[in-house]
Write an enzyme that holds these catalytic residues in place. Structure first.
Site, short mmCIF file in Angstrom:
data_model
loop_
_atom_site.label_atom_id
_atom_site.label_comp_id
_atom_site.label_asym_id
_atom_site.label_seq_id
_atom_site.Cartn_x
_atom_site.Cartn_y
_atom_site.Cartn_z
CG LEU A 1 -12.93 -4.00 -5.99
CD1 LEU A 1 -12.20 -5.04 -5.15
CD2 LEU A 1 -14.41 -4.32 -6.06
CG ASP A 2 -16.91 1.88 -4.79
OD1 ASP A 2 -16.40 2.58 -5.67
OD2 ASP A 2 -18.08 1.45 -4.83
CD GLN A 3 -11.61 4.90 1.68
OE1 GLN A 3 -11.92 5.87 1.00
NE2 GLN A 3 -11.08 5.03 2.88
#
Length: 194
Positions: free
Chosen positions: A46-48
């Site tokens: 999951l992206d930041q």
């Protein structure tokens, strides 16, 4: 070897890794700030700037099967977008669309009738009185880099907030941002069967 399987509710602004290799002077939060178990790794990413469900394990074979797109394990997201998508935009998402150098697989895309019950994001999304927002539920069977954001932008409705709520049958239910738990024997059995 004893295998571990954890579900974690990744908060916004947390890196989806156990170390921050950035040369910047300000340290960013990582999974290590929340999960004190060595030797486990996230299944997918999951992206930041995304939130939600992560499955972590030290079981390499299961990790491969769940993250390889050829096995088509579904991942479900709640996506807050700018403006209200029309049926044409939803249909494009359902059919799959060309973004960058590839065509996405068809997705299940529905407009949620109301805002889902989620913990508030910290910091909150930017609010503009003149621009309404809507929530979509998107289920994908592939997980390319920033795919959901690129898909909603491609149909004209940029993503403001992105929360993964399910991986296959596993869900965020019962977890708050920053919390984790072991998966149950029943959940593991079902995961191995699919």
């Amino acid at each position: 070897m004893s295998y571990r399987y954890l579900l974690f509710y990744k908060p916004y602004d947390v890196l989806c890794q156990f170390t921050d290799e950035s040369p910047s002077s300000s340290r960013r939060q990582t999974l290590k700030d929340y999960i004190p178990i060595p030797g486990i790794y996230p299944v997918g990413r999951l992206d930041q700037d995304s939130e939600g469900l992560l499955l972590l394990t030290n079981h390499g074979q299961l990790q491969h099967r769940l993250s390889d797109p050829k096995f088509q394990h579904p991942r479900t997201y709640w996506v807050q977008v700018e403006r209200i998508p029309d049926e044409g935009a939803l249909q494009q998402l359902r059919q799959g669309l060309k973004i960058q150098d590839y065509r996405t697989r068809p997705a299940i895309a529905t407009l949620l009738p109301e805002e889902p019950n989620l913990p508030p994001r910290d910091p909150p999304i930017r609010f503009r009185k003149s621009v309404p927002t809507a929530w979509l539920e998107l289920t994908l069977t592939e997980g390319r880099n920033r795919q959901v954001r690129r898909m909603t932008a491609a149909v004209g409705f940029p993503t403001l907030r992105l929360v993964r709520v399910k991986i296959a049958h596993l869900s965020l239910q019962g977890l708050q941002p920053g919390e984790w738990r072991e998966i149950s024997p029943e959940e593991l059995h079902q995961l191995r069967e699919n």
